[in-house]
Design an enzyme around this catalytic site. Sequence first.
Site, mmCIF file in Angstrom:
data_model
loop_
_atom_site.group_PDB
_atom_site.id
_atom_site.type_symbol
_atom_site.label_atom_id
_atom_site.label_comp_id
_atom_site.label_asym_id
_atom_site.label_seq_id
_atom_site.Cartn_x
_atom_site.Cartn_y
_atom_site.Cartn_z
ATOM 1 N N TRP A 1 0.814 -1.229 0.000
ATOM 2 C CA TRP A 1 0.000 0.000 0.000
ATOM 3 C C TRP A 1 0.838 1.265 0.000
ATOM 4 O O TRP A 1 2.044 1.232 0.146
ATOM 5 C CB TRP A 1 -1.047 -0.027 1.104
ATOM 6 C CG TRP A 1 -0.563 0.027 2.513
ATOM 7 C CD1 TRP A 1 0.696 0.278 2.943
ATOM 8 C CD2 TRP A 1 -1.363 -0.186 3.668
ATOM 9 N NE1 TRP A 1 0.712 0.244 4.302
ATOM 10 C CE2 TRP A 1 -0.530 -0.026 4.775
ATOM 11 C CE3 TRP A 1 -2.712 -0.467 3.887
ATOM 12 C CZ2 TRP A 1 -0.984 -0.165 6.088
ATOM 13 C CZ3 TRP A 1 -3.149 -0.596 5.197
ATOM 14 C CH2 TRP A 1 -2.308 -0.455 6.275
ATOM 15 N N GLU A 2 0.151 2.380 -0.193
ATOM 16 C CA GLU A 2 0.789 3.711 -0.336
ATOM 17 C C GLU A 2 1.811 3.702 -1.473
ATOM 18 O O GLU A 2 2.823 4.388 -1.409
ATOM 19 C CB GLU A 2 1.455 4.158 0.976
ATOM 20 C CG GLU A 2 0.674 3.962 2.253
ATOM 21 C CD GLU A 2 -0.724 4.554 2.233
ATOM 22 O OE1 GLU A 2 -1.047 5.308 1.302
ATOM 23 O OE2 GLU A 2 -1.515 4.243 3.136
#
Lengths: 457, 457
Positions: B437-438
Amino acid sequence: MVVYRAPLRDYQFLFHEVFDTCGVARKLGFDVQPEVVDSVVAGFGEFVTDVWLPTNAIGDADGCRFEDGDVTVPAAFKDAWRKTVDAGWFALAADPDHGGAGMPLFVKTALDEIAVSGNMALSTFGALCAGVSDLIRDHADEEHKQLYLERICTGEWCGTMALTEPHCGTDLGILTTRAEPLSDGRYSIRGTKMFITAGDHDLAENIIHMVLARLPDAPEGTRGISLFLVPKFLDDGNGGLGERNAVACGSIEKKMGLHGSPTCVMNFDGATGFLVGPPNEGMRLMFEMMNRERLATGMMGLGLGEIAYQNALAYARDRRQGRDLRGPREPAEPADNILVHPDVRRMLLRCKANNEGSRALAVYVGLLLDQMRRGEGEDRRRAEDLVALLTPVVKAHLTDLGCESASDCVQVMGGSGYIREFAVEQFLRDSRIAPIWEGTNGIQALDLVGRKIPKNM
Amino acid sequence: MVVYRAPLRDYQFLFHEVFDTCGVARKLGFDVQPEVVDSVVAGFGEFVTDVWLPTNAIGDADGCRFEDGDVTVPAAFKDAWRKTVDAGWFALAADPDHGGAGMPLFVKTALDEIAVSGNMALSTFGALCAGVSDLIRDHADEEHKQLYLERICTGEWCGTMALTEPHCGTDLGILTTRAEPLSDGRYSIRGTKMFITAGDHDLAENIIHMVLARLPDAPEGTRGISLFLVPKFLDDGNGGLGERNAVACGSIEKKMGLHGSPTCVMNFDGATGFLVGPPNEGMRLMFEMMNRERLATGMMGLGLGEIAYQNALAYARDRRQGRDLRGPREPAEPADNILVHPDVRRMLLRCKANNEGSRALAVYVGLLLDQMRRGEGEDRRRAEDLVALLTPVVKAHLTDLGCESASDCVQVMGGSGYIREFAVEQFLRDSRIAPIWEGTNGIQALDLVGRKIPKNM
């Protein structure tokens, strides 16, 4: 959502173009034709895809239950197991005398991989049957061969290997389970085993435990360990189910993965056991089974690496994000396929390369197993030495690669890799046990470098 | 069974012996003493160990529930969150004007790590509050600052970042959520977002979504994306909860780990939104928050690597198997401690080295954040450039190491590493989202090599 196609072309290539497996097998006395081998593998691939694979996510979600002393596997497993037994798949490489089809073991390499891809949890029951039936075939007395061999070869009944205790896993020399001789030549087994895969379940009516225990006055350490056969139900005198033996599951573990395969604490509370092989030779005998399971565990790395790869590739083929760094590849689409990104290709190609290399090594060792069992003289000795040398390599390397591949495949799929719907996160969770059990991969390294390499120096 | 002690001595060493953090911070205008910093970190370590840590396995086992359109987090989380808000921990580094304690950001580095070790799932809610409050502080209009800033800084209310849509994650240029201007200057937001961490839950009465959407006639691609503030409940005109906005959770994902943190599909069905910053500047603004979350994600790798290490070490100290290769170390015991085995030491020491190196890098970047926010002229520019350069390194490298460490720790513990009772398997499952993620770690690599390194060439 899960996709799978058994890697038939890969096996054809390895069997017939790389290794001449059928030529070697024929020299060993097998009556085996390439077309038959291919159709067996294809048939099993179809069977697993249809029958096993749909049960895999169910097994993960539902897990096993332990209630009132009994373990229940996911209901879907029972039907899949029954169909596999009925079709004779488990007995494919067993002797025709024991209900088998007498196929060479190299063929079973392919089947082992495919079974794991379809449902690793379910495959653990089969891997244990194969190991226990070999032990019984080679070391049990005639009465027990008659009673158990065919039924375990075929998967009608199941087996376990009961080594680990709460205070000892790697270090079996300190195990404390006791076997007291009874006046009738049988033994009373007392002790607690843990981490026993498929220690209790309802796939089969009877379960035959292969148990390590100490006789009274046995030497300390690994030289004082004997092997016992302890059935869940004793013989009724006519080959049927008799009295329930004093062995019972105490609890099952909650695990990271492999939820469909119960990991049991097993209590032997004066259970009736039968000595297998000579007294105090249990470690040597059990390690015949252990080595078989080590190879099977290597195939678990490969089987999960393969199905993870197939699913990540299918996802990647469908997913569009961003543009080729060299400029849009498909300008009419809102984004290019993620296969244009070098890092995605790197991860997928690494998985593919590792799977293909692992498979080649596995087939090579499978053929060595046939040479070891059927060969003669120097050929046989050479095969034995190579199998001994390569067993820790197959176990450790293929399971490390399996975890790496499953993790890379999660990464290829981004957020979808992390969620249950896309199946691959289960393969990663399931794969993580393989570098641990049947001797951790650190133990395999010690075996390779400390024992196997210097063996014939 | 889980053990944890916050790494206080490590932080003291880094804060006062390696980096002179307080000296640097005082030059930046902070009124900060080493003893105060140490006692804050120690206090939070104690708080997390007492209040957060006991909720972690519960959150994993119980997970979040989605019923009748509402998401419920594990009950134990609500109490832990309330105590954290009441103690003022979330607002430690916020301005005193916004209910904060005005501590430098380097101190928050330690708190971020410790929070993740105690309960990564719970920490995700806090990380989002920090990012959303920064965005509001720097870019929202005065009315929204008044309404939301203090309540989000303190954790009284929560926030989200709503970027991803079913067809776009990495490639936000193709997002399709629409924002129609209304006559009163507000906007009507329509679209579906997915993978929204903490998109709905019952930790807080209100949730403030930061949403990327397109205005009518906006340019294509990332240059046509604007940022909107969309509260779950609109203001009642007196700063209280008014009308429920037309934003609702559609479902939550079943994930490999992080079960206590709901991952939501969020439907914006003509929800009232407020433009934040200039039109079509949404990507730039959101990436301020994204970069903050990238650093926080790096800390997730470290926090899990650290607690996994502590638990594997505690297990190893207690476990006896086998003998030192150089001869028995403790002949009176049935076996030596497993710390005698080189491979066990190798794995544990690798974790320790990676944790300590990661922590040093994190503190360095934490101090740069203070210099970036409070410094002037060339010093500030240098800090900005270094933070920009190091953000993808912290995100990718620390999360890769976190997964490696958690996996090594599972391996050190053998079968116990694989079962829930010993906690470490959860750390491995939780850690596996962080490289995704990110911005996946492959995207971080592109950012580092394609953008950050050539930036000032």
